[in-house]
Design a protein around this motif. Sequence first.
Motif, PDB file in Angstrom:
ATOM      1  N   SER A 127       0.856  -1.188   0.000  1.00 18.77           N
ATOM      2  CA  SER A 127       0.000   0.000   0.000  1.00 18.77           C
ATOM      3  C   SER A 127       0.891   1.237   0.000  1.00 18.77           C
ATOM      4  N   PHE A 128       0.274   2.383  -0.237  1.00 15.93           N
ATOM      5  CA  PHE A 128       1.056   3.632  -0.281  1.00 15.93           C
ATOM      6  C   PHE A 128       1.609   3.991   1.093  1.00 15.93           C
ATOM      7  N   LYS A 129       1.126   3.347   2.163  1.00 18.11           N
ATOM      8  CA  LYS A 129       1.536   3.706   3.514  1.00 18.11           C
ATOM      9  C   LYS A 129       3.043   3.526   3.761  1.00 18.11           C
ATOM     10  N   ASP A 130       3.721   2.689   2.959  1.00 15.21           N
ATOM     11  CA  ASP A 130       5.170   2.543   3.136  1.00 15.21           C
ATOM     12  C   ASP A 130       5.895   3.867   2.905  1.00 15.21           C
ATOM     13  N   GLY A 154      -5.714  -0.209   8.934  1.00 14.49           N
ATOM     14  CA  GLY A 154      -5.250  -1.527   8.487  1.00 14.49           C
ATOM     15  C   GLY A 154      -3.917  -1.502   7.786  1.00 14.49           C
ATOM     16  N   ASN A 155      -3.836  -0.786   6.695  1.00  9.92           N
ATOM     17  CA  ASN A 155      -2.588  -0.772   5.931  1.00  9.92           C
ATOM     18  C   ASN A 155      -1.440  -0.126   6.691  1.00  9.92           C
ATOM     19  N   LEU A 156      -1.729   0.915   7.441  1.00 16.71           N
ATOM     20  CA  LEU A 156      -0.665   1.604   8.163  1.00 16.71           C
ATOM     21  C   LEU A 156      -0.048   0.684   9.220  1.00 16.71           C
ATOM     22  N   ILE A 256      -7.772  10.812  -6.417  1.00 19.95           N
ATOM     23  CA  ILE A 256      -7.081  10.376  -5.204  1.00 19.95           C
ATOM     24  C   ILE A 256      -8.116   9.979  -4.146  1.00 19.95           C
ATOM     25  N   PRO A 257      -7.905   8.846  -3.453  1.00 20.54           N
ATOM     26  CA  PRO A 257      -8.851   8.478  -2.391  1.00 20.54           C
ATOM     27  C   PRO A 257      -8.636   9.339  -1.144  1.00 20.54           C
ATOM     28  N   ILE A 258      -9.681   9.454  -0.353  1.00 12.08           N
ATOM     29  CA  ILE A 258      -9.618  10.257   0.876  1.00 12.08           C
ATOM     30  C   ILE A 258      -9.986   9.399   2.076  1.00 12.08           C
ATOM     31  N   ALA A 259      -9.054   9.279   3.025  1.00  9.87           N
ATOM     32  CA  ALA A 259      -9.390   8.738   4.348  1.00  9.87           C
ATOM     33  C   ALA A 259      -9.311   9.915   5.314  1.00  9.87           C
ATOM     34  N   SER A 260      -8.082  10.223   5.806  1.00 11.22           N
ATOM     35  CA  SER A 260      -7.925  11.448   6.595  1.00 11.22           C
ATOM     36  C   SER A 260      -7.796  12.665   5.684  1.00 11.22           C
ATOM     37  N   GLY A 261      -7.472  12.398   4.398  1.00  8.42           N
ATOM     38  CA  GLY A 261      -7.268  13.480   3.436  1.00  8.42           C
ATOM     39  C   GLY A 261      -5.823  13.925   3.337  1.00  8.42           C
ATOM     40  N   SER A 262      -4.954  13.346   4.166  1.00 10.89           N
ATOM     41  CA  SER A 262      -3.553  13.768   4.185  1.00 10.89           C
ATOM     42  C   SER A 262      -2.877  13.550   2.833  1.00 10.89           C
ATOM     43  N   GLN A 263      -3.073  12.360   2.279  1.00 13.97           N
ATOM     44  CA  GLN A 263      -2.416  12.041   1.013  1.00 13.97           C
ATOM     45  C   GLN A 263      -2.788  13.054  -0.074  1.00 13.97           C
ATOM     46  N   LEU A 264      -4.053  13.364  -0.184  1.00 11.36           N
ATOM     47  CA  LEU A 264      -4.492  14.289  -1.235  1.00 11.36           C
ATOM     48  C   LEU A 264      -3.848  15.663  -1.061  1.00 11.36           C
ATOM     49  N   LYS A 319     -12.761  -0.223   4.080  1.00 11.54           N
ATOM     50  CA  LYS A 319     -12.375   0.020   5.480  1.00 11.54           C
ATOM     51  C   LYS A 319     -11.117   0.863   5.596  1.00 11.54           C
ATOM     52  N   SER A 320     -10.222   0.793   4.611  1.00 15.13           N
ATOM     53  CA  SER A 320      -9.014   1.610   4.723  1.00 15.13           C
ATOM     54  C   SER A 320      -9.330   3.095   4.529  1.00 15.13           C
ATOM     55  N   LEU A 321     -10.531   3.405   4.063  1.00 14.03           N
ATOM     56  CA  LEU A 321     -10.929   4.811   3.908  1.00 14.03           C
ATOM     57  C   LEU A 321     -11.959   5.228   4.950  1.00 14.03           C
ATOM     58  N   ALA A 322     -12.233   4.333   5.916  1.00 14.68           N
ATOM     59  CA  ALA A 322     -13.344   4.566   6.840  1.00 14.68           C
ATOM     60  C   ALA A 322     -12.941   5.457   8.010  1.00 14.68           C
ATOM     61  N   THR A 366      -6.849  -4.414  -7.260  1.00 13.22           N
ATOM     62  CA  THR A 366      -6.792  -3.391  -6.219  1.00 13.22           C
ATOM     63  C   THR A 366      -7.682  -3.750  -5.046  1.00 13.22           C
ATOM     64  N   GLU A 367      -7.451  -3.103  -3.929  1.00 12.45           N
ATOM     65  CA  GLU A 367      -8.318  -3.293  -2.760  1.00 12.45           C
ATOM     66  C   GLU A 367      -9.519  -2.353  -2.869  1.00 12.45           C
ATOM     67  N   THR A 368     -10.357  -2.379  -1.845  1.00 14.83           N
ATOM     68  CA  THR A 368     -11.587  -1.583  -1.892  1.00 14.83           C
ATOM     69  C   THR A 368     -11.313  -0.079  -2.026  1.00 14.83           C
ATOM     70  N   ALA A 369     -10.176   0.386  -1.477  1.00 22.16           N
ATOM     71  CA  ALA A 369      -9.849   1.815  -1.622  1.00 22.16           C
ATOM     72  C   ALA A 369      -9.626   2.157  -3.098  1.00 22.16           C
ATOM     73  N   GLY A 370      -8.922   1.277  -3.813  1.00 18.55           N
ATOM     74  CA  GLY A 370      -8.693   1.504  -5.240  1.00 18.55           C
ATOM     75  C   GLY A 370      -9.986   1.394  -6.039  1.00 18.55           C
ATOM     76  N   ASN A 396      -3.891   4.184  -7.457  1.00 17.11           N
ATOM     77  CA  ASN A 396      -4.264   2.951  -6.773  1.00 17.11           C
ATOM     78  C   ASN A 396      -3.377   2.781  -5.542  1.00 17.11           C
ATOM     79  N   THR A 397      -3.999   2.862  -4.370  1.00 17.70           N
ATOM     80  CA  THR A 397      -3.216   2.931  -3.132  1.00 17.70           C
ATOM     81  C   THR A 397      -3.012   1.594  -2.429  1.00 17.70           C
ATOM     82  N   GLY A 398      -3.701   0.522  -2.885  1.00 16.16           N
ATOM     83  CA  GLY A 398      -3.590  -0.732  -2.134  1.00 16.16           C
ATOM     84  C   GLY A 398      -3.811  -1.976  -2.982  1.00 16.16           C
ATOM     85  N   ASP A 399      -3.733  -3.126  -2.329  1.00 15.34           N
ATOM     86  CA  ASP A 399      -3.688  -4.427  -2.997  1.00 15.34           C
ATOM     87  C   ASP A 399      -4.934  -5.269  -2.669  1.00 15.34           C
TER      88      ASP A 399
HETATM   89  C1  LIG Z   1      -4.603   5.193   4.345  1.00 13.80           C
HETATM   90  C2  LIG Z   1      -5.076   4.881   2.988  1.00 13.80           C
HETATM   91  C3  LIG Z   1      -5.573   5.878   2.126  1.00 13.80           C
HETATM   92  C4  LIG Z   1      -5.805   7.320   2.464  1.00 13.80           C
HETATM   93  O1  LIG Z   1      -4.974   7.965   3.307  1.00 13.80           O
HETATM   94  P1  LIG Z   1      -5.177   9.430   3.898  1.00 13.80           P
HETATM   95  O2  LIG Z   1      -3.850  10.041   3.700  1.00 13.80           O
HETATM   96  O3  LIG Z   1      -5.492   9.229   5.350  1.00 13.80           O
HETATM   97  O4  LIG Z   1      -6.281  10.134   3.186  1.00 13.80           O
HETATM   98  C5  LIG Z   1      -5.906   5.492   0.843  1.00 13.80           C
HETATM   99  N1  LIG Z   1      -5.802   4.222   0.424  1.00 13.80           N
HETATM  100  C6  LIG Z   1      -5.339   3.251   1.220  1.00 13.80           C
HETATM  101  C7  LIG Z   1      -5.261   1.858   0.679  1.00 13.80           C
HETATM  102  C8  LIG Z   1      -4.951   3.535   2.520  1.00 13.80           C
HETATM  103  O5  LIG Z   1      -4.490   2.555   3.292  1.00 13.80           O
END
Ligand SMILES: *Cc1c(COP(=O)(O)O)cnc(C)c1O
Length: 430
Positions: A127-130, A154-156, A256-264, A319-322, A366-370, A396-399
Amino acid sequence: MAVQTVATTSDSADTVDLGPASGLSCRECGERFALGPIFACEACFGPLEVAYDLPSGDPEELRKRIESGPDNIWRYAPLLPVPADVAGKPNLNPGFTQLVPAANLARELGVTGGLWVKDDSGNPTHSFKDRVVAQAIEAARAFGFTTLSCSSTGNLAGAVGAAAARAGFRSCVFIPHDLEQGKVVMAAVYGGELVGIEGNYDDVNRFCSELIGDPAGEGWGFVNVNLRPYYAEGSKTLAYEICEQLGWRLPDQIVIPIASGSQLTKIDKGLQELIKLGLVEDRPYRIFGAQAEGCSPVSAAFKAGHDVVRPQKPDTIAKSLAIGNPADGPYVLDICRRTGGAVEDVTDAEIVDAIKLLARTEGIFTETAGGTTLGVAKKLIEAGVIDPALTTVVVNTGDGLKTLDAVAPTTGMSAVIRPNLDSFREAGLA
Ligand SMILES: *Cc1c(COP(=O)(O)O)cnc(C)c1O
């Protein structure tokens, strides 16, 4: 949230070497602070971010320096809050993942201007968390922490567990107790402590904020809490890589997906830096944010024209975006509005369809986030919001291997046969 003032275990901020990082600045009031494990402004409680002395001089020289660097995020070390010798330290060396030209997908979606998938499932823990953890680890080293921690969807948790194992840190990470098995196993296998919390991510995050203020959490580096300003900078590398891989060019549109929005927000910061440094031509680009309908606080605010994000109680397979109360929500709204983009959401069924669409057209699982990100891209293309004649990058941020349950009910064997040709012919597959 408890505000932690400088409580670093190292002697003084002057001894901290985080490369071009010159300090922290408040994203609300601009107040400056010395580098340290702090995340909120003492003056206004606004979130802090890393400020830089970025390289000045000939952009061509900087470009060459980057291109001759390692095939991972450390090629961009001159633009990141890490020491100059970072590439030689034990870490997972994430990044420089494929930018896949998605011609089949483009045909299916009617995109004529060029469509790419930035495939971060290719990172060490898929995942992009690395990317973000790699920055946080360098800050943890600089501040003298010996235990790494996080609140995670989860991914983090997996990324912290793996990076801690490689770099020789102890780890203790926190997740909602009801995550997918793939995420739980990935987080546990690296040998650190994994704690399930009876609650959702927002409960986990609140708990971690409490733990930071308590002696029980003393000396712990929470990558996405007290190390958050450093952690967040890792997402800039997605912007750098996308532009470099396009031939040092900005894409017109990026989803770009948004969870906390940090990545975007940090992808936008990365694009802005490339423009300022003269590494790409300054042209308009549009940023689009993707959420699941079952957790769409930012999308709801965008559509209602609000500046504030009203928290929601998440209920989605993504769930990774929840994250129901996204820390960077208001900044995401700013960026999507300023760049002429949008924030949109899709249903769980649309997420599953999009996972299968990407697999079927490009061979990327991809995973559900993708699925959420591609689902939103598809919806916005069909609505004429994303211009099909312009270049578009979907992140695509995950697997998909981590969220098998999402597609398992609607995928499977075409037939089960006896091991002979008659049986195969009977199945009608010849
Ligand atoms: C954490 C995560 C995101 C989003 O991250 P934020 O920076 O918190 O918005 C997107 N995709 C995946 C797969 C993640 O694990």
